[in-house]
Structure formats: structure tokens, C-alpha cells
Design an enzyme around this catalytic site. Structure first.
Site, PDB file in Angstrom:
ATOM      1  N   ASP A  98     -37.873 -10.798 -41.530  1.00 58.06           N
ATOM      2  CA  ASP A  98     -39.068 -11.728 -41.621  1.00 58.06           C
ATOM      3  C   ASP A  98     -38.854 -12.701 -40.324  1.00 58.06           C
ATOM      4  O   ASP A  98     -37.752 -13.142 -40.206  1.00 58.06           O
ATOM      5  CB  ASP A  98     -38.949 -12.487 -42.969  1.00 58.06           C
ATOM      6  CG  ASP A  98     -39.955 -13.679 -43.011  1.00 58.06           C
ATOM      7  OD1 ASP A  98     -41.305 -13.281 -42.745  1.00 58.06           O
ATOM      8  OD2 ASP A  98     -39.658 -14.404 -43.879  1.00 58.06           O
ATOM      9  N   HIS A 228     -48.263 -15.343 -45.372  1.00 57.85           N
ATOM     10  CA  HIS A 228     -46.913 -16.067 -45.554  1.00 57.85           C
ATOM     11  C   HIS A 228     -47.074 -17.211 -45.888  1.00 57.85           C
ATOM     12  O   HIS A 228     -48.217 -17.840 -46.343  1.00 57.85           O
ATOM     13  CB  HIS A 228     -46.638 -16.287 -43.903  1.00 57.85           C
ATOM     14  CG  HIS A 228     -45.867 -15.041 -43.265  1.00 57.85           C
ATOM     15  ND1 HIS A 228     -44.874 -14.974 -42.718  1.00 57.85           N
ATOM     16  CD2 HIS A 228     -46.354 -13.750 -43.472  1.00 57.85           C
ATOM     17  CE1 HIS A 228     -44.669 -13.849 -41.975  1.00 57.85           C
ATOM     18  NE2 HIS A 228     -45.670 -12.839 -42.602  1.00 57.85           N
ATOM     19  N   ASN A 271     -45.783 -13.334 -49.169  1.00 59.51           N
ATOM     20  CA  ASN A 271     -44.316 -13.413 -48.941  1.00 59.51           C
ATOM     21  C   ASN A 271     -43.870 -14.870 -49.715  1.00 59.51           C
ATOM     22  O   ASN A 271     -44.729 -15.745 -49.582  1.00 59.51           O
ATOM     23  CB  ASN A 271     -43.969 -13.761 -47.298  1.00 59.51           C
ATOM     24  CG  ASN A 271     -44.143 -12.826 -46.681  1.00 59.51           C
ATOM     25  OD1 ASN A 271     -44.394 -11.521 -46.965  1.00 59.51           O
ATOM     26  ND2 ASN A 271     -43.651 -12.886 -45.277  1.00 59.51           N
ATOM     27  N   ARG A 317     -28.495 -22.512 -49.265  1.00 54.70           N
ATOM     28  CA  ARG A 317     -27.762 -22.169 -48.252  1.00 54.70           C
ATOM     29  C   ARG A 317     -26.932 -23.672 -47.765  1.00 54.70           C
ATOM     30  O   ARG A 317     -25.907 -23.731 -47.274  1.00 54.70           O
ATOM     31  CB  ARG A 317     -28.344 -21.825 -46.908  1.00 54.70           C
ATOM     32  CG  ARG A 317     -28.696 -20.249 -47.104  1.00 54.70           C
ATOM     33  CD  ARG A 317     -29.628 -19.830 -45.859  1.00 54.70           C
ATOM     34  NE  ARG A 317     -30.653 -20.476 -45.781  1.00 54.70           N
ATOM     35  CZ  ARG A 317     -31.899 -20.081 -44.852  1.00 54.70           C
ATOM     36  NH1 ARG A 317     -31.560 -19.063 -44.078  1.00 54.70           N
ATOM     37  NH2 ARG A 317     -32.952 -20.666 -45.095  1.00 54.70           N
TER      38      ARG A 317
END
Length: 385
Positions: A98, A228, A271, A317
Site C-alpha cells: 500500500d 482509499h 482499503n 504501533r
């Protein structure tokens, strides 16, 4: 079965009138969960690793500053994780890059086992975007790898992708772009936005994909249109995060009704990243709230500390850096780490399973032919790479 190129999965969306969700992963546990929930619904699966996800999976905790070496390592780690859980799967699976930034990022992904790549030249002048995308198409198609390009600019923030305003895709320019580049898929700008702050009650300009699809058909060109920035940002998850100590503000997504109405207008791949991030973050906060003793755990207490420090964040993350061996390789040294992995897996399955159903890919695995990269490369050669 071995991973397959994305092209056969995309062609099925047009043949059977549904859209395929494409879901971003940043950890081994996420890849495992995405595959498992697609198996449950007998759906084909598209797993996506963004360019900076490769840097993170290469061990770069400040992934925005990831080097090519980090991305090479990370692509190999993501590829290994998807093969680990996917090669014996009964469903067809594609691994897609991506927002690849350049040819070197694309080469790193393909070397790591990606069977599809996106090259994002949308910020470039049209001619430069065509030139870059065409270069990637030649390299990838020779290896049987599917290619997605992008035309038009989406507003919002996601990893290194940022724009303060949208530039809608011109249908006539899209036809020219597809003809010149020979991409298999095209990401378009029609009202979606990257990130979790899309604004309330976003209305998609569905006439744009409809016009592009009709123009492509008129010219005899085959290309799947991609949406997207399409996360729905479920409000119940946002509210639960904030009730558990998070501080998310102005977090709104694209209404499911809007996305589903875009499918018959030509959107075949949708997405989703933010929904997964939100569900995993909610689960992590819930884990430490329900089991406060884990807040001082020797192995995962540092995850809790980051959750408390970064209350405005919703990207896992930001919290999982103390567990990089678990993120990168799936290592589970103790039961506390296992509890974190279960939070990740359940969050992924909650977000992804809903959208598999809503987008219509339930039961569609049986319609996808098993095509090897070598067979796809030969097809491209016959079509004229």
C-alpha cells in the site's frame, strides 16, 4: 494454497458485483487474524502492508524515518507471516503493498513475497506520475505481480501520505492514465479521506467512479477502481476508547451506506486501516482496565505506560514498540504477551469481519481461480506488458 496475484481477485469483483476489502497489517498477529476471519466467511483475502509498515516490521520503531534496508527486512517479515498462516489456507490470498513511494520500495516488497504493489505518484505532475507508474508496471508484470496506481489526491493523514485538500480524479485523465500505464487497478479521489478525522456525514461523489468505469468500458480498457481512505470509524469503538481513558476527538469515518452505494458505480477494492487500529487500541485499553495487575507486568507493563502517555493516539504501533519480537516474528514468551496478541486478533476480526459481510465478499473464495505468479507473468506477456 500459495499466495496469488491480486488480479484474479479484482476480476471476480467485477464479474460478481461486489467489492473486496483490503486490510492493512502491521504485526504478525494481525496477519494471522485477517486470514482467519476471511477463512471463516470463505472470502478471498487482500492483506496490505504499507510502505512504512514494512519499515516498522523491519524493526524501525520510528518507522516514519525507515530506510530502504528497514523496508527490505520488514517486507520479508510480513511476507513470511502471511505465508505462515496462508499457504495452507483454503482461500485465495494476495499480499499487496500500500502506498509504495518509489521503484526501490516496490522491489523490496516483491522480493519479500508481495504479490501485488501500489505505486503512489498522485502528488506528481500527470506526466511524471505516468512515467513512474509505467516503470513499476514493467518491472512487476514481468514477475506476474499486480499493480495499482493512483490519480487524484486524497486529503488527510496516513503514515507518510498527507494532503490538506482533495483533488478529484478527472475521468478523462483516468482513461489516459490507464491506457498509458497498463495498471491493473486505479485508486481514485471521489470524496474519501485518509485517517480518522474525515468529518461528519461525508458524501461521496459516486458519479466520478461511475464516469470512469463507463469511459474505460467504452475504450475497451480493464481496470479495477479502488477506494482509499475508506475506514468507517465505528463510533461505538471511539466512545469505548474514550471511556477507557483515551482522548480521541473529531473521529468520524465514511458511512457504510455511502461505501456500499459506490460498489455498483465501479468500486471493486476498498482499503481499510483505521477501523482495525481503533478496535485493537480499544482492546488493549480494556485488557489493562479489566486486569489491572497487568499494568505492572514485567513483559507488557511498558505497553500500558505508552497507552497512558499517548491518550490521543489510536495507532497500535505507538504502544507495541516494547514487544517488537512479537510484532515482527510472532514470538509469545509468556501468557501476558499472549493476552496482548489475543487483544490484537480479536480487534482485527471484529473490524474486518463486519466489512467482509457488508462489502459482499462472503462465499466468493470459490470463484477465484488459482493463478501462479508465473502464469500471470505469461498472461501479461501475451497481452503486451
Amino acid at each position: 494454497m500459495p499466495l496469488i496475484p491480486l488480479r484474479p481477485i479484482l476480476e471476480a469483483t467485477a464479474a460478481y458485483g461486489y467489492a473486496q476489502g483490503a486490510f492493512n497489517v502491521n504485526a504478525v498477529a494481525q496477519a494471522k487474524a485477517v486470514i482467519a476471519v476471511h477463512e471463516q466467511f470463505r472470502s478471498p483475502a487482500i492483506l496490505q502492508g504499507a510502505d512504512l509498515a514494512n519499515a516498522f516490521m523491519g524493526g524501525r520503531t520510528d518507522f516514519a524515518n525507515g530506510t530502504l534496508a528497514d523496508k527490505i527486512t520488514g517486507a520479508r517479515n510480513i511476507g513470511a507471516a502471511v505465508r505462515r498462516y496462508g499457504e495452507q489456507s483454503p482461500i485465495p490470498i494476495a499480499l499487496h503493498l500500500d502506498h509504495g513511494r518509489d521503484l526501490e520500495s516496490v522491489k523490496a516488497a516483491i522480493a519479500g513475497g508481495y504479490t501485488s504493489v501500489m505505486i503512489d505518484g498522485s502528488s506528481l505532475p500527470f506526466a511524471d506520475n505516468v512515467a513512474l507508474t509505467r516503470e513499476v508496471v514493467r518491472y512487476a508484470h514481468e514477475r506476474g505481480v499486480t499493480v495499482e496506481g493512483e490519480l487524484g489526491v486524497l486529503a488527510g493523514v496516513e503514515d507518510h501520505v498527507f494532503s490538506s485538500a482533495s483533488t478529484y480524479t478527472n475521468p478523462l485523465s483516468a482513461v489516459s492514465f490507464v491506457r498509458q500505464t497498463k495498471v491493473d487497478a486505479l485508486a481514485i479521489s471521489y470524496g474519501t479521506m485518509h485517517g480518522a478525522s474525515k468529518g461528519k456525514n461525508v458524501k461521496l461523489r459516486k458519479e466520478i467512479p461511475l464516469a470512469i468505469r463507463e469511459c474505460l468500458l467504452h475504450e475497451g480498457l480493464s481496470c479495477t477502481l479502488v477506494s482509499h481512505g475508506s475506514s468507517t470509524v465505528p463510533q461505538y469503538i471511539v466512545e469505548e476508547i474514550n471511556a477507557l481513558g483515551g482522548k480521541l476527538q473529531n473521529a468520524y469515518g465514511i458511512a457504510l451506506s455511502e461505501l456500499k452505494a459506490a460498489i455498483p458505480c465501479g468500486i471493486g477494492k476498498i482499503n481499510v486501516d483505521t477501523d482495525i487500529r481503533l478496535a485493537v487500541t480499544r482492546n488493549l485499553r480494556e485488557l489493562f482496565a479489566l486486569q489491572p495487575a497487568l499494568q505492572k507486568s514485567a513483559s507488557i507493563g511498558a505497553v500500558y505506560a505508552l497507552l497512558e502517555e499517548k491518550k490521543e493516539q489510536f495507532d497500535p504501533r505507538a504502544f507495541l514498540t516494547p514487544l517488537m519480537n512479537t510484532v515482527m516474528y510472532g514470538e509469545i514468551p509468556d501468557e501476558d504477551v499472549r493476552a496482548v496478541c489475543m487483544c490484537i486478533e480479536r480487534g482485527v476480526q471484529e473490524a474486518v469481519g463486519t466489512l467482509i459481510v457488508e462489502f459482499g465478499s462472503v462465499g466468493m473464495a470459490r470463484h477465484i481461480p488459482h493463478v501462479t505468479l508465473e502464469e500471470m507473468a505469461e498472461r501479461y506477456r501475451k497481452e503486451g506488458i
